[in-house]
Design a protein around this motif. Sequence first.
Motif, short mmCIF file in Angstrom:
data_model
loop_
_atom_site.label_atom_id
_atom_site.label_comp_id
_atom_site.label_asym_id
_atom_site.label_seq_id
_atom_site.Cartn_x
_atom_site.Cartn_y
_atom_site.Cartn_z
N ALA A 291 0.81 -1.22 0.00
CA ALA A 291 0.00 0.00 0.00
C ALA A 291 0.84 1.27 0.00
O ALA A 291 0.44 2.29 -0.56
CB ALA A 291 -0.92 0.00 1.22
N TYR A 292 2.03 1.23 0.61
CA TYR A 292 2.79 2.46 0.82
C TYR A 292 4.11 2.56 0.07
O TYR A 292 4.73 3.62 0.07
CB TYR A 292 3.07 2.66 2.32
CG TYR A 292 1.83 2.99 3.10
CD1 TYR A 292 1.31 4.27 3.10
CD2 TYR A 292 1.18 2.01 3.84
CE1 TYR A 292 0.16 4.57 3.81
CE2 TYR A 292 0.03 2.30 4.54
CZ TYR A 292 -0.47 3.58 4.53
OH TYR A 292 -1.60 3.88 5.23
N LYS A 293 4.57 1.50 -0.58
CA LYS A 293 5.92 1.52 -1.16
C LYS A 293 6.13 2.66 -2.15
O LYS A 293 7.16 3.32 -2.12
CB LYS A 293 6.28 0.17 -1.79
CG LYS A 293 5.43 -0.23 -2.98
CD LYS A 293 5.80 -1.61 -3.47
CE LYS A 293 4.85 -2.04 -4.57
NZ LYS A 293 5.07 -3.42 -4.96
N HIS A 294 5.15 2.92 -3.01
CA HIS A 294 5.32 3.97 -4.00
C HIS A 294 5.22 5.36 -3.37
O HIS A 294 6.01 6.26 -3.70
CB HIS A 294 4.30 3.83 -5.13
CG HIS A 294 4.47 2.56 -5.92
ND1 HIS A 294 5.60 2.31 -6.68
CD2 HIS A 294 3.69 1.46 -6.02
CE1 HIS A 294 5.49 1.12 -7.24
NE2 HIS A 294 4.35 0.57 -6.85
N ARG A 295 4.27 5.53 -2.46
CA ARG A 295 4.13 6.83 -1.80
C ARG A 295 5.38 7.19 -1.01
O ARG A 295 5.84 8.32 -1.02
CB ARG A 295 2.90 6.85 -0.89
CG ARG A 295 1.60 6.91 -1.68
CD ARG A 295 0.38 6.88 -0.80
NE ARG A 295 0.35 7.99 0.13
CZ ARG A 295 -0.46 8.03 1.18
NH1 ARG A 295 -1.27 7.04 1.44
NH2 ARG A 295 -0.44 9.08 1.99
N VAL A 296 5.93 6.19 -0.30
CA VAL A 296 7.13 6.42 0.50
C VAL A 296 8.30 6.74 -0.42
O VAL A 296 9.07 7.67 -0.16
CB VAL A 296 7.45 5.21 1.40
CG1 VAL A 296 8.83 5.32 2.01
CG2 VAL A 296 6.39 5.06 2.49
N TYR A 297 8.44 6.02 -1.50
CA TYR A 297 9.54 6.26 -2.45
C TYR A 297 9.49 7.71 -2.96
O TYR A 297 10.49 8.42 -2.93
CB TYR A 297 9.46 5.29 -3.63
CG TYR A 297 10.54 5.54 -4.65
CD1 TYR A 297 11.77 4.92 -4.54
CD2 TYR A 297 10.33 6.41 -5.71
CE1 TYR A 297 12.78 5.16 -5.45
CE2 TYR A 297 11.32 6.66 -6.63
CZ TYR A 297 12.54 6.04 -6.50
OH TYR A 297 13.54 6.29 -7.40
N PHE A 298 8.32 8.14 -3.42
CA PHE A 298 8.22 9.50 -3.97
C PHE A 298 8.33 10.57 -2.88
O PHE A 298 8.84 11.66 -3.13
CB PHE A 298 6.93 9.66 -4.79
CG PHE A 298 6.99 8.89 -6.07
CD1 PHE A 298 7.90 9.20 -7.06
CD2 PHE A 298 6.14 7.81 -6.28
CE1 PHE A 298 7.98 8.47 -8.24
CE2 PHE A 298 6.21 7.07 -7.45
CZ PHE A 298 7.13 7.41 -8.43
N PHE A 299 7.89 10.25 -1.67
CA PHE A 299 8.05 11.18 -0.55
C PHE A 299 9.54 11.39 -0.27
O PHE A 299 10.00 12.52 -0.14
CB PHE A 299 7.34 10.63 0.69
CG PHE A 299 7.45 11.52 1.89
CD1 PHE A 299 6.71 12.69 1.99
CD2 PHE A 299 8.29 11.19 2.94
CE1 PHE A 299 6.81 13.51 3.10
CE2 PHE A 299 8.39 12.01 4.06
CZ PHE A 299 7.66 13.17 4.13
N VAL A 300 10.30 10.31 -0.20
CA VAL A 300 11.75 10.40 0.05
C VAL A 300 12.44 11.11 -1.11
O VAL A 300 13.34 11.93 -0.89
CB VAL A 300 12.35 8.99 0.29
CG1 VAL A 300 13.87 9.06 0.36
CG2 VAL A 300 11.78 8.38 1.56
N ALA A 301 12.00 10.84 -2.32
CA ALA A 301 12.62 11.44 -3.51
C ALA A 301 12.48 12.96 -3.54
O ALA A 301 13.27 13.64 -4.19
CB ALA A 301 12.02 10.83 -4.78
N LYS A 302 11.50 13.50 -2.81
CA LYS A 302 11.35 14.96 -2.74
C LYS A 302 12.52 15.60 -1.98
O LYS A 302 12.81 16.77 -2.18
CB LYS A 302 10.05 15.33 -2.02
CG LYS A 302 8.81 15.05 -2.82
CD LYS A 302 7.59 15.45 -2.02
CE LYS A 302 6.32 15.10 -2.76
NZ LYS A 302 5.11 15.49 -2.00
#
Length: 164
Positions: free
Chosen positions: A10-21
């Motif tokens: 559920a969160y892998k993509h959201r976390v990835y893009f959050f960190v990428a910011k």
Amino acid sequence: MESFKEIYSAYKHRVYFFVAKYVAEEEDIEELVQDIFMHVWKYCSKTDSASQTEALVFKSAKQEIANFYRKRKMIFVSLENSPAEETDEHSDIEKKVKQEDQLQKIESLLEQVPERSRDFFIKNKIQNLSLFTIARENDISKTAVEKHVNKVLKFLRANLNLFL
């Protein structure tokens, strides 16, 4: 085990893009995401609801990003109000540039404050140590530590014109 798989999916993509910011290098992003989910793995059994799980995931993300910057002698300043905010590429670039400018300003301003005040500020606001812990480590009162931290905050606010 199954609940962790669900959380990860559920969160892998959201976390990835959050960190990428906040982090530019792909290797660093992947390492941070791994560290975040390692932390979530340890504590996911203690969450009862989806909102607690989301809070755990993004609090872990913020902590890991802060640790990443602290390890590199940088200061993390979150410009985001919510991890769910979505913006276009132009806005993201502007935010990154603005964040980098603020980081440089904060670093140069912190060098202008007394070393002891700066150390207390970093321990309290960046390393998340309590005022009581810092006071005990330095054999002074909690009020004295609080005055040092507040003095630095006041100085930063006056010179940055933003609310920390």
